[in-house]
Design a protein around this motif. Structure first.
Motif, PDB file in Angstrom:
ATOM      1  N   GLN A 199      -1.273   9.965  -1.466  1.00 57.78           N
ATOM      2  CA  GLN A 199      -0.475  11.247  -2.471  1.00 57.78           C
ATOM      3  C   GLN A 199       0.270  10.884  -3.909  1.00 57.78           C
ATOM      4  OE1 GLN A 199      -0.756  10.646   0.910  1.00 57.78           O
ATOM      5  NE2 GLN A 199       1.690  11.206   1.752  1.00 57.78           N
ATOM      6  N   SER A 200       1.045   9.809  -3.735  1.00 59.14           N
ATOM      7  CA  SER A 200       2.247   9.779  -4.627  1.00 59.14           C
ATOM      8  C   SER A 200       1.682   9.427  -6.511  1.00 59.14           C
ATOM      9  CB  SER A 200       2.917   8.397  -4.232  1.00 59.14           C
ATOM     10  OG  SER A 200       1.889   7.542  -3.531  1.00 59.14           O
ATOM     11  N   ILE A 201       0.270   9.252  -5.760  1.00 65.24           N
ATOM     12  CA  ILE A 201      -0.240   8.993  -7.427  1.00 65.24           C
ATOM     13  C   ILE A 201      -1.520  10.266  -7.530  1.00 65.24           C
ATOM     14  CG2 ILE A 201      -2.329   7.221  -8.251  1.00 65.24           C
ATOM     15  CD1 ILE A 201      -0.824   4.873  -7.246  1.00 65.24           C
ATOM     16  N   THR A 202      -1.110  10.283  -9.181  1.00 64.57           N
ATOM     17  CA  THR A 202      -1.643  11.613  -8.982  1.00 64.57           C
ATOM     18  C   THR A 202      -3.570  11.451  -9.938  1.00 64.57           C
ATOM     19  OG1 THR A 202       0.291  12.486 -10.545  1.00 64.57           O
ATOM     20  CG2 THR A 202      -1.832  13.834 -11.156  1.00 64.57           C
ATOM     21  N   CYS A 259      -0.942   6.203 -12.601  1.00 61.65           N
ATOM     22  CA  CYS A 259      -0.307   5.669 -12.281  1.00 61.65           C
ATOM     23  C   CYS A 259       0.478   5.644 -11.957  1.00 61.65           C
ATOM     24  CB  CYS A 259      -0.902   4.247 -11.980  1.00 61.65           C
ATOM     25  SG  CYS A 259      -2.336   4.061 -10.614  1.00 61.65           S
ATOM     26  N   PRO A 260       1.617   5.685 -11.674  1.00 67.90           N
ATOM     27  CA  PRO A 260       2.821   5.252 -12.677  1.00 67.90           C
ATOM     28  C   PRO A 260       3.794   4.131 -12.632  1.00 67.90           C
ATOM     29  CG  PRO A 260       3.128   6.758 -10.220  1.00 67.90           C
ATOM     30  CD  PRO A 260       1.656   6.424 -10.375  1.00 67.90           C
ATOM     31  N   GLY A 261       4.390   4.359 -13.631  1.00 67.81           N
ATOM     32  CA  GLY A 261       5.523   2.872 -13.892  1.00 67.81           C
ATOM     33  C   GLY A 261       4.611   1.789 -14.920  1.00 67.81           C
ATOM     34  N   GLN A 262       4.979   0.315 -14.933  1.00 64.77           N
ATOM     35  CA  GLN A 262       4.266  -0.607 -15.603  1.00 64.77           C
ATOM     36  C   GLN A 262       3.818  -1.373 -14.268  1.00 64.77           C
ATOM     37  OE1 GLN A 262       8.052  -2.522 -16.915  1.00 64.77           O
ATOM     38  NE2 GLN A 262       7.767  -1.081 -18.614  1.00 64.77           N
ATOM     39  N   ASP A 263       2.595  -1.381 -14.299  1.00 64.73           N
ATOM     40  CA  ASP A 263       1.764  -2.666 -13.617  1.00 64.73           C
ATOM     41  C   ASP A 263       2.003  -2.373 -11.665  1.00 64.73           C
ATOM     42  OD1 ASP A 263       0.408  -4.896 -14.850  1.00 64.73           O
ATOM     43  OD2 ASP A 263       2.645  -4.922 -15.540  1.00 64.73           O
ATOM     44  N   ASN A 264       1.788  -0.824 -11.683  1.00 60.74           N
ATOM     45  CA  ASN A 264       2.330  -0.701 -10.481  1.00 60.74           C
ATOM     46  C   ASN A 264       1.153  -1.553  -9.602  1.00 60.74           C
ATOM     47  OD1 ASN A 264       1.726   1.618  -7.893  1.00 60.74           O
ATOM     48  ND2 ASN A 264       3.176   2.630  -9.181  1.00 60.74           N
ATOM     49  N   ASP A 265       1.458  -1.622  -8.305  1.00 60.21           N
ATOM     50  CA  ASP A 265       0.964  -2.541  -7.604  1.00 60.21           C
ATOM     51  C   ASP A 265       0.573  -1.404  -6.234  1.00 60.21           C
ATOM     52  OD1 ASP A 265       3.047  -1.645  -6.329  1.00 60.21           O
ATOM     53  OD2 ASP A 265       4.180  -3.993  -5.856  1.00 60.21           O
ATOM     54  N   VAL A 279       1.071  -1.572   0.269  1.00 67.24           N
ATOM     55  CA  VAL A 279       0.561  -0.109   0.441  1.00 67.24           C
ATOM     56  C   VAL A 279       0.781   1.647  -0.070  1.00 67.24           C
ATOM     57  CG1 VAL A 279      -2.034   1.464   1.291  1.00 67.24           C
ATOM     58  CG2 VAL A 279      -1.878  -1.229   1.081  1.00 67.24           C
ATOM     59  N   LEU A 280       1.010   2.361  -1.325  1.00 69.21           N
ATOM     60  CA  LEU A 280       1.642   3.108  -0.723  1.00 69.21           C
ATOM     61  C   LEU A 280       1.346   4.369  -0.682  1.00 69.21           C
ATOM     62  CD1 LEU A 280       3.170   1.725  -4.486  1.00 69.21           C
ATOM     63  CD2 LEU A 280       4.523   2.452  -2.425  1.00 69.21           C
ATOM     64  N   PRO A 281       1.462   5.430  -0.170  1.00 69.98           N
ATOM     65  CA  PRO A 281       0.791   6.631  -0.179  1.00 69.98           C
ATOM     66  C   PRO A 281       0.045   7.298  -0.907  1.00 69.98           C
ATOM     67  CG  PRO A 281       3.409   6.938   0.020  1.00 69.98           C
ATOM     68  CD  PRO A 281       2.845   5.811  -0.062  1.00 69.98           C
TER      69      PRO A 281
END
Ligand SMILES: *[C@@H]1O[C@H](CO)[C@@H](O)[C@H](O)[C@H]1NC(C)=O
Length: 307
Positions: A34-37, A270-276, A30-32
């Motif tokens: 705010q890091s996803i636009t 979502c940044p990147g490939q297959d962002n988890d 689980v990522l923060p």
């Protein structure tokens, strides 16, 4: 639209999927938040014309501008069909035309129902192939794609290229935008690799897809990311399983450029490939137990795919 009860076929598919997912998915990270636009309402609405064009891929327009189906096909006023083809069966319908409002040539391919595409995405014997060297000169041999998608793209490739050339010269256009939903998204992504290898330089490209499966291997995803002409955005709706299939365990990878629609209807980039992150398809739909095939057709900001 889809039967509530699981058919035998769906059930065996389900078991296959349980098998494919078992043991290969680590606990979701689980990522923060705010890091996803989060996209603004205004940003979301910039996609709407392309959503209608992707939906219109299910229709069969003729060069006389007669569309065989309703509102979604006719939602973008002034659109000029240049060529169309396919039969909705062996060859997915497609059309190429010119949209004066944005001065773009549009390429759209028809999608398919989840119960038709899912067996092709969960088959443990999926074959990965090189892109045909005549149509894809110079693409590295490490790039491998789903054989079914490669075959489907080749069926219309020559006709689509000829139609795009006609559209570019007829309307003195310099922009090509490729759209599609489901299987049509996979075909359009392959077209977005194919067309720049054949068209004159100075054309700018954009690729906007909906409910797109993983099309190829890691080298393919890297090629799409690195090859600047393509400019991919792929939009996945809620718990639609198609964007997370074929599974990572079979060596399929999504390129970057994901937008994931939340249950709240917020759109997250979502940044990147297959962002988890659980705000993105790969993190939000980690196992078959989260699947909801009804999310495959949308709605995408109010537009449901189909004819
Ligand atoms: C997912 O998005 C987060 C937030 O921006 C980012 O830090 C992370 O690197 C991304 N993960 C992948 C696998 O790209």
């Amino acid at each position: 639209m889809y039967p509530q009860a699981l058919s035998h076929r769906m059930f065996s598919l389900f078991l296959t999927a349980v098998f494919l997912f078992s043991g290969v998915i680590a606990a979701p990270v689980v990522l923060p938040r705010q890091s996803i636009t989060v996209l603004s309402t205004a940003q979301i609405s910039t996609y709407t014309p392309y959503t209608y064009f992707a939906s219109a891929g299910y229709c069969n327009p003729t060069v006389t501008q007669t569309w065989t189906c309703g509102a979604n096909c006719n939602a973008n006023p002034g659109f000029k069909t240049v060529a169309s083809g396919g039969d909705g069966d062996a060859v997915q319908y497609w059309f190429v035309g010119y949209y004066p409002a944005t001065e773009e040539v549009i390429v759209s391919h028809q999608g398919t129902d989840p119960d038709e595409i899912l067996p092709d995405l969960t088959d443990v014997d999926i074959v990965k192939v090189n892109l045909d060297s005549t149509h894809f000169p110079g693409v590295p041999s490490t790039v491998l794609v789903h054989q079914g998608f490669a075959d489907a793209q080749l069926k219309a490739a020559d006709s689509v290229l000829a139609a795009v050339e006609t559209a570019l010269s007829t309307y003195s256009a310099t922009k090509v935008t490729l759209v599609g939903h489901s299987l049509g998204a996979a075909i359009s992504l392959l077209d977005s690799v194919y067309l720049p290898l054949h068209l004159q330089s100075g054309i700018t490209y954009k690729t906007i897809t909906y409910g797109m499966p993983r099309v190829g291997n890691q080298a393919f995803a890297n090629y799409v990311d690195a090859d600047s002409p393509i400019h991919l955005t792929h939009i996945g709706n809620k718990e639609d399983p198609v964007p997370v299939l074929p599974p990572l365990s079979l060596g399929f990878v999504q390129a970057s450029g994901e937008i994931h629609i939340q249950d709240s209807n917020a759109w997250d980039a979502c940044p990147g490939q297959d962002n988890d992150s659980d705000l993105c398809s790969t993190g939000d739909v980690p196992t078959v137990f989260e699947w909801d095939v009804d999310d495959h057709d949308g709605p995408y900001n109010g537009v449901t795919m189909g004819c």
